[in-house]
Design an enzyme around this catalytic site. Structure first.
Site, PDB file in Angstrom:
ATOM      1  N   HIS A 192      -1.520  -5.267 -34.169  1.00 36.33           N
ATOM      2  CA  HIS A 192      -1.542  -5.296 -32.696  1.00 36.33           C
ATOM      3  C   HIS A 192      -2.978  -5.502 -32.197  1.00 36.33           C
ATOM      4  CE1 HIS A 192       2.623  -4.104 -31.733  1.00 36.33           C
ATOM      5  NE2 HIS A 192       2.577  -3.519 -32.915  1.00 36.33           N
ATOM      6  N   GLY A 213      -2.631  12.463  -3.424  1.00 39.18           N
ATOM      7  CA  GLY A 213      -4.087  12.612  -3.461  1.00 39.18           C
ATOM      8  C   GLY A 213      -4.675  12.152  -4.763  1.00 39.18           C
ATOM      9  N   GLY A 214      -3.808  11.795  -5.749  1.00 41.97           N
ATOM     10  CA  GLY A 214      -4.288  11.255  -7.002  1.00 41.97           C
ATOM     11  C   GLY A 214      -4.661   9.789  -6.855  1.00 41.97           C
ATOM     12  N   VAL A 215      -5.152   9.212  -7.936  1.00 38.71           N
ATOM     13  CA  VAL A 215      -5.628   7.834  -7.900  1.00 38.71           C
ATOM     14  C   VAL A 215      -4.507   6.872  -7.523  1.00 38.71           C
ATOM     15  CG1 VAL A 215      -6.700   5.986  -9.241  1.00 38.71           C
ATOM     16  CG2 VAL A 215      -7.363   8.357  -9.654  1.00 38.71           C
ATOM     17  N   ASP A 216      -3.351   7.005  -8.163  1.00 40.21           N
ATOM     18  CA  ASP A 216      -2.282   6.016  -8.016  1.00 40.21           C
ATOM     19  C   ASP A 216      -1.761   5.950  -6.583  1.00 40.21           C
ATOM     20  OD1 ASP A 216      -2.690   5.999 -10.731  1.00 40.21           O
ATOM     21  OD2 ASP A 216      -0.904   7.183 -11.174  1.00 40.21           O
ATOM     22  N   SER A 217      -1.353   7.107  -6.047  1.00 45.13           N
ATOM     23  CA  SER A 217      -0.782   7.093  -4.703  1.00 45.13           C
ATOM     24  C   SER A 217      -1.835   6.757  -3.656  1.00 45.13           C
ATOM     25  CB  SER A 217      -0.121   8.440  -4.383  1.00 45.13           C
ATOM     26  OG  SER A 217      -1.070   9.489  -4.356  1.00 45.13           O
ATOM     27  N   SER A 218      -3.092   7.139  -3.898  1.00 45.67           N
ATOM     28  CA  SER A 218      -4.166   6.835  -2.943  1.00 45.67           C
ATOM     29  C   SER A 218      -4.434   5.339  -2.877  1.00 45.67           C
ATOM     30  CB  SER A 218      -5.445   7.575  -3.323  1.00 45.67           C
ATOM     31  OG  SER A 218      -5.256   8.972  -3.268  1.00 45.67           O
ATOM     32  N   LYS A 222      -3.977   2.240 -15.373  1.00 45.39           N
ATOM     33  CA  LYS A 222      -4.847   3.125 -14.608  1.00 45.39           C
ATOM     34  C   LYS A 222      -6.221   2.527 -14.342  1.00 45.39           C
ATOM     35  CE  LYS A 222      -4.008   6.983 -13.831  1.00 45.39           C
ATOM     36  NZ  LYS A 222      -3.369   7.662 -12.666  1.00 45.39           N
ATOM     37  N   CYS A 259       3.462  -8.815 -34.261  1.00 45.18           N
ATOM     38  CA  CYS A 259       4.339  -7.833 -34.905  1.00 45.18           C
ATOM     39  C   CYS A 259       5.778  -8.352 -34.964  1.00 45.18           C
ATOM     40  CB  CYS A 259       4.236  -6.488 -34.181  1.00 45.18           C
ATOM     41  SG  CYS A 259       4.846  -5.096 -35.168  1.00 45.18           S
ATOM     42  N   TYR A 260       6.711  -7.819 -34.176  1.00 44.63           N
ATOM     43  CA  TYR A 260       8.086  -8.349 -34.172  1.00 44.63           C
ATOM     44  C   TYR A 260       8.079  -9.832 -33.846  1.00 44.63           C
ATOM     45  CZ  TYR A 260      13.053  -8.848 -33.021  1.00 44.63           C
ATOM     46  OH  TYR A 260      14.360  -9.269 -32.977  1.00 44.63           O
TER      47      TYR A 260
END
Length: 524
Positions: free
Chosen positions: A172, A227-232, A380, A85-86
């Protein structure tokens, strides 16, 4: 594994929202990728000794005053270069081609017609579906280049100079909406750059642990665990790296889903040997949000209050351990790249702000912690893979994403106790029906949004004037692009019926059928 010993591809970042998607696609091919500033010198690139170079897209036009530029010697290093692209327009213009504003822009889906059997398109046939996002186009080729593919709007949708190993694409290939884009990237990596497949999630975890230990030394670290995926996954990774130096703090900010506080404490109490401190700060957060309707202000308030809660909790922890609070210098977060790229420019790149995430652009300028963000360069699905390798249970690894600011950014307008309860009840129904129908793990996200809209309805032969809930159900691979899910009508009907009948204060349910872009997944 030492990255210096790996096949390396460097990506020059011109500010595209998809720069890290390029890096992620390269890593999916088990090739080490590294993002660098767009103004890096050719000499610096030579010292990195990459097998290939990729020029990202970007929001500017190459002919604009102040548009990001490139060291022209990069094209003379003898290292294969792929412009996207650019990156294509920049390469072509600097090497003698012409780029102009197009009266017919190309945004969204398109069809690429392949003009010859180029190495870049090996095995792809005569035409493929692609995704475009540009308003300029190449109108004259540089010397030595030939067109290898075209679209209805562009005769030069893909070009190549085989002698100098220079290749460029107007579309892209990195986004999921170019279904065979990964094959194009594989052709560049393996047929043109001759890379080896020597980069794995295991090598990332080993490298991340080493970097964490180097950063924090003997100091203690606190981590905001939602308790979510990222922080766990961040907690599991940090615990692997520094063990007892880690203390997790779970903050109930009053913006959580139904029974979230109880679930997190139970799961982590029963399954992990990580120190966990619970803080109920719901009144503090709701008080700070009173009367606030602007989404950016909400996010910044929540980011500020989180830091305040962590700082107060650290003082308590230090007191209970009879130690100095100066021993808690680091705050760890499960920040991912989509949070970062929408919030701030990375490494001085020319990216545009989309929205502030509470744990990135929403953080206060002055705070007493240094940040530890081991997942900052991951998406993710990569984080889920890391979680599996770290031994986290599936009920954590495969949870749908939940925003750090919680339900506050799914309530359009002021956040109040009453409005939170309406949304919480509606969200509980959405989750339960998605799980009951076996659709919960088949989509990226499914949730309810409370709109600042009231409308007339009829219930029990009487007029009502109540709230509206919007359903948002999307499919995505990385959160950078998304499409709305064509859900079975009977499931939508059941969700709608239950919300209207069971949630007091709601008489209308709508379904959001917008894509990202131009919309975002969350409404605020």
């Amino acid at each position: 594994m030492n990255p210096a010993a790996l096949s390396r591809v460097v990506i020059l970042d011109f500010g595209s929202q998809y720069t890290q998607v390029i890096a992620r696609r390269v890593r999916e091919c088990q090739v080490y990728s590294e993002i660098v500033r767009c103004d890096i010198s050719a000499a610096e690139i030579e010292r990195l000794a990459p097998k290939g170079i990729i020029l990202s897209g970007g929001p500017a036009s190459v002919y604009d005053k102040g548009a990001p530029q490139i060291d022209l010697q990069i094209f003379s290093l003898g290292i294969p270069v792929l412009g996207i692209c650019y990156g294509m327009q920049l390469m072509a213009r600097h090497l003698g081609g012409e780029v102009e504003y197009s009266s017919r822009r190309e945004y969204g889906a398109g069809i690429l017609h392949l003009d010859e059997e180029a190495r870049l398109f090996a095995g792809l046939g005569e035409q493929i579906d692609i995704w475009n996002s540009h308003g300029d186009k190449l109108t004259a080729l540089p010397d030595g280049f030939r067109a290898i593919a075209h679209t209805e709007n562009s005769a030069f949708a893909a070009i190549a100079d085989g002698d100098r190993q220079l290749f460029a694409l107007q579309f892209h290939p990195e986004v999921s909406h170019t279904p065979r884009g990964k094959e194009i990237i594989e052709n560049f990596l393996f047929c043109i750059c001759h890379c080896a497949m020597d980069w794995t999630m295991g090598s990332f975890i080993d490298d991340a642990c080493a970097r964490i230990r180097e950063q924090v030394g003997e100091e203690n670290v606190v981590l905001g665990l939602s308790g979510g995926v990222d922080s766990s996954v961040a907690a599991a990774l940090l615990h692997k790296a520094i063990g007892e130096q880690l203390t997790c703090i779970f903050v109930n900010n009053g913006l959580l889903r139904e029974n979230e506080a109880e679930i997190v404490q139970r799961v982590f109490g029963e399954n992990f040997h990580i120190k966990l401190k619970y803080v109920d700060a719901s009144e503090r957060f709701l008080g700070a949000l009173a009367g606030v309707t602007d989404p950016e202000t909400k996010r910044k308030i929540i980011g500020r209050e989180f830091i305040g809660v962590f700082e107060d909790a650290v003082v308590e922890l230090a007191g209970s351990n009879n130690t100095s609070d100066s021993n808690f210098k680091f705050l760890a977060q499960g920040t991912l790249y989509p949070d970062v790229i929408e919030s701030v420019a990375i490494g001085g790149n020319p990216a545009s702000l989309i929205k502030s995430h509470h744990n990135v652009g929403g953080l206060p300028e002055k705070m007493h912690f240094q940040l530890v963000e081991p997942l900052r360069q991951l998406f993710k699905d990569e984080v889920r893979l890391a979680g599996q390798q770290l031994g986290l249970p599936n009920e954590i690894v495969h949870r749908q994403p939940f925003p750090g600011p919680g339900l506050a950014v799914r309530i359009l307008g002021e956040v109040t106790v009453e409005r939170l309860q309406i949304l919480r009840d509606a969200d509980t129904i959405v989750v339960s029906e998605m799980k009951a129908s076996d659709w919960y793990y088949r989509v990226w996200q499914s949730f309810a949004v409370l709109l600042p809209v009231r409308s007339v309805g009829v219930m029990g032969d009487q007029r009502t004037y109540e709230n509206t809930i919007a359903l948002r159900i999307v499919e995505s691979q990385d959160g950078m692009t998304a499409d709305w899910v064509r859900m079975p009508y009977e499931i939508l009907a059941r969700i709608s019926s239950r919300i209207v009948n069971e949630v007091r204060g709601v008489n209308r349910v709508c379904y959001d059928i917008s894509t990202k872009p131009p919309s975002t997944i969350e409404w605020e």
